[in-house]
Design a protein around this motif. Structure first.
Motif, PDB file in Angstrom:
ATOM      1  N   GLN A 244      -0.835   6.364  -4.851  1.00  0.00           N
ATOM      2  CA  GLN A 244      -0.856   7.029  -3.548  1.00  0.00           C
ATOM      3  C   GLN A 244      -1.073   8.537  -3.677  1.00  0.00           C
ATOM      4  N   ASN A 245      -1.135   9.057  -4.908  1.00  0.00           N
ATOM      5  CA  ASN A 245      -1.344  10.494  -5.159  1.00  0.00           C
ATOM      6  C   ASN A 245      -0.302  11.362  -4.468  1.00  0.00           C
ATOM      7  N   ILE A 246       0.946  10.962  -4.618  1.00  0.00           N
ATOM      8  CA  ILE A 246       2.053  11.721  -4.040  1.00  0.00           C
ATOM      9  C   ILE A 246       2.677  12.575  -5.131  1.00  0.00           C
TER      10      ILE A 246
ATOM     11  N   ASN B 211      11.171  10.530  -7.045  1.00  0.00           N
ATOM     12  CA  ASN B 211      10.972   9.081  -6.979  1.00  0.00           C
ATOM     13  C   ASN B 211      12.284   8.327  -6.817  1.00  0.00           C
ATOM     14  N   GLN B 212      13.309   8.737  -7.552  1.00  0.00           N
ATOM     15  CA  GLN B 212      14.593   8.041  -7.492  1.00  0.00           C
ATOM     16  C   GLN B 212      15.223   8.154  -6.101  1.00  0.00           C
TER      17      GLN B 212
ATOM     18  N   SER C 259      10.809  -0.020 -10.964  1.00  0.00           N
ATOM     19  CA  SER C 259       9.509   0.067 -11.636  1.00  0.00           C
ATOM     20  C   SER C 259       8.384  -0.423 -10.731  1.00  0.00           C
ATOM     21  N   THR C 260       8.628  -1.466  -9.962  1.00  0.00           N
ATOM     22  CA  THR C 260       7.623  -1.948  -9.011  1.00  0.00           C
ATOM     23  C   THR C 260       7.371  -0.897  -7.939  1.00  0.00           C
ATOM     24  N   TYR C 261       8.435  -0.299  -7.437  1.00  0.00           N
ATOM     25  CA  TYR C 261       8.312   0.753  -6.429  1.00  0.00           C
ATOM     26  C   TYR C 261       7.453   1.902  -6.967  1.00  0.00           C
ATOM     27  N   CYS C 262       7.719   2.343  -8.192  1.00  0.00           N
ATOM     28  CA  CYS C 262       6.953   3.444  -8.794  1.00  0.00           C
ATOM     29  C   CYS C 262       5.498   3.057  -9.014  1.00  0.00           C
ATOM     30  N   ASN C 263       5.257   1.822  -9.416  1.00  0.00           N
ATOM     31  CA  ASN C 263       3.881   1.359  -9.628  1.00  0.00           C
ATOM     32  C   ASN C 263       3.095   1.336  -8.325  1.00  0.00           C
TER      33      ASN C 263
END
Length: 65
Positions: free
Chosen positions: A51-53, A21-22, A42-46
């Motif tokens: 998306q089930n990645i 993720n990072q 945090s918004t990006y991760c949310n």
């Protein structure tokens, strides 16, 4: 990347194990910040979570000896 054993019936999309993720967030910032797209980590991760990645873990596909 498509896994062929444990995740064969999974609804997840698997990405290369060198990604996380990072790293994906850093690539997002590099590619889209100049175009006016900004988001906190945090918004990006949310946004990414539903998306089930997942990240491919080859140990699950290796047969034991």
């Amino acid at each position: 990347m498509e896994s062929h054993y444990t995740s064969q019936d999974s609804k997840h999309d698997y990405l290369h194990p060198n990604l996380n993720n990072q790293k994906m967030y850093e690539m997002f910032k590099e590619n889209y910040a100049s175009k006016g797209f900004v988001a906190s980590y945090s918004t990006y991760c949310n946004i990414l979570k539903p998306q089930n990645i997942s990240f491919h873990d080859p140990r699950k596909d290796v047969q034991s000896m």
